[in-house]
Write an enzyme that holds these catalytic residues in place. Structure first.
Site, PDB file in Angstrom:
ATOM      1  N   SER A   1       6.681   5.598   6.393  1.00  7.59           N
ATOM      2  CA  SER A   1       8.051   5.090   6.255  1.00  7.59           C
ATOM      3  C   SER A   1       8.615   5.369   4.861  1.00  7.59           C
ATOM      4  CB  SER A   1       8.120   3.594   6.584  1.00  7.59           C
ATOM      5  OG  SER A   1       7.438   2.817   5.631  1.00  7.59           O
ATOM      6  N   ASN A   2       7.763   5.325   3.833  1.00  7.14           N
ATOM      7  CA  ASN A   2       8.240   5.682   2.493  1.00  7.14           C
ATOM      8  C   ASN A   2       8.540   7.172   2.409  1.00  7.14           C
ATOM      9  OD1 ASN A   2       8.448   3.413   0.590  1.00  7.14           O
ATOM     10  ND2 ASN A   2       6.331   3.039   1.138  1.00  7.14           N
TER      11      ASN A   2
ATOM     12  N   ARG B   1     -15.757  14.476  -1.694  1.00  3.05           N
ATOM     13  CA  ARG B   1     -14.347  14.134  -1.889  1.00  3.05           C
ATOM     14  C   ARG B   1     -13.627  15.268  -2.627  1.00  3.05           C
ATOM     15  NH1 ARG B   1     -12.241   9.420  -5.415  1.00  3.05           N
ATOM     16  NH2 ARG B   1     -14.445   9.030  -5.709  1.00  3.05           N
TER      17      ARG B   1
ATOM     18  N   MET C   1      -4.337   7.142   2.995  1.00  2.95           N
ATOM     19  CA  MET C   1      -5.456   6.200   2.962  1.00  2.95           C
ATOM     20  C   MET C   1      -6.762   6.844   2.493  1.00  2.95           C
ATOM     21  SD  MET C   1      -3.800   3.566   3.680  1.00  2.95           S
ATOM     22  CE  MET C   1      -5.095   2.347   3.822  1.00  2.95           C
ATOM     23  N   ARG C   2      -6.664   7.523   1.380  1.00  2.00           N
ATOM     24  CA  ARG C   2      -7.850   8.086   0.732  1.00  2.00           C
ATOM     25  C   ARG C   2      -7.696   7.933  -0.774  1.00  2.00           C
ATOM     26  NH1 ARG C   2     -11.494  11.533   2.992  1.00  2.00           N
ATOM     27  NH2 ARG C   2     -11.802  12.585   1.004  1.00  2.00           N
ATOM     28  N   ILE C   3      -8.825   7.720  -1.443  1.00  2.55           N
ATOM     29  CA  ILE C   3      -8.815   7.725  -2.908  1.00  2.55           C
ATOM     30  C   ILE C   3      -9.003   9.166  -3.344  1.00  2.55           C
ATOM     31  CG2 ILE C   3     -10.023   6.955  -4.989  1.00  2.55           C
ATOM     32  CD1 ILE C   3     -10.842   4.442  -3.376  1.00  2.55           C
TER      33      ILE C   3
ATOM     34  N   HIS D   1       2.836   0.883  -4.622  1.00  2.00           N
ATOM     35  CA  HIS D   1       1.886  -0.194  -4.313  1.00  2.00           C
ATOM     36  C   HIS D   1       2.668  -1.477  -4.028  1.00  2.00           C
ATOM     37  CE1 HIS D   1      -1.912  -2.320  -4.349  1.00  2.00           C
ATOM     38  NE2 HIS D   1      -1.340  -3.242  -5.106  1.00  2.00           N
TER      39      HIS D   1
ATOM     40  N   ASP E   1      -5.019   1.903  -8.782  1.00  2.00           N
ATOM     41  CA  ASP E   1      -3.682   1.370  -9.046  1.00  2.00           C
ATOM     42  C   ASP E   1      -3.498   1.003 -10.523  1.00  2.00           C
ATOM     43  OD1 ASP E   1      -2.997   1.550  -6.291  1.00  2.00           O
ATOM     44  OD2 ASP E   1      -4.017  -0.349  -5.915  1.00  2.00           O
TER      45      ASP E   1
END
Length: 205
Positions: free
Chosen positions: A13-14, A66, A95-97, A114, A150
């Site tokens: 949505s963002n 990763r 949804m991953r770092i 955030h 974050d």
């Protein structure tokens, strides 16, 4: 003109808010690519409807590290002109770092939103954290991404008052409305070269 890459995992949505603002000629940036780690992300269809190229780089079942996964992301970004010199990467419910290698390569060119007033309530379930803590105000933060959780320099924030009868769902809904307002604003500031970073601090010129 700068090239924009957006990383999503879900509805995005963002992402939609940013792309629609660009479409209205409000942000001088080229939406080059939307990449999802989830082949079923609803945001892929939304991006396609808005005329933006999409790519799936599935993370589920990926056998490498990763860093190796992020190399695939970096390659896709670069192929579409989203480079460390001429690009901006927006995380929009990704949804991953991301790996330190990715962060270093795109230093101060990756931004995230955030749903809390950082540095309060980082990580997951921020609205739940805010309600359990009993805070009177929450909100959202657009920040540069660094190698912490974050913890990158803050670009812009919006405050949302917490009501006595708020649930996680009702608070999240009001915060999301502010997210949709300030994320495009932050992208616009970046595109117009209005953000200067001094260590942990940013200055809007």
């Amino acid at each position: 003109m700068l090239n924009l890459g957006i990383l999503i995992s879900g509805r995005g949505s963002n992402m939609e808010s940013i792309l629609k603002t660009i479409k209205r000629k409000k942000i001088p940036i080229n939406p080059a690519i939307v990449i999802s780690n989830n082949p079923n992300a609803k945001g892929l269809r939304i991006a396609q409807k808005l005329g933006v190229k999409t790519e799936i780089i599935e993370s589920k079942g990926f056998k490498g590290t990763r860093e190796e996964y992020d190399e695939k992301i970096i390659s896709a970004l670069s192929k579409n002109g989203v480079t460390p010199k001429n690009g901006l990467v927006c995380l929009a419910g990704f949804m991953r770092i991301i790996s330190p290698k990715f962060v270093k390569k795109y230093k101060n060119r990756i931004i995230n939103i955030h749903p809390a007033l950082l540095p309060a309530f980082p990580g997951l379930d921020s609205q739940k954290q805010a309600l359990e803590y009993g805070t009177k105000y929450s909100g959202c933060t657009v920040h540069f991404v660094d190698s912490g959780m974050d913890t990158g320099p803050i670009i812009i924030q919006a405050v949302v008052k917490v009501k006595e009868n708020d649930t996680e769902e009702s608070l999240s809904k009001r915060i999301l409305k502010e997210e949709h307002r300030i994320y495009p604003e932050a992208v616009n500031l970046f595109a117009r070269k209005k953000i200067k970073v001094y260590g942990r601090k940013t200055k809007i010129t």
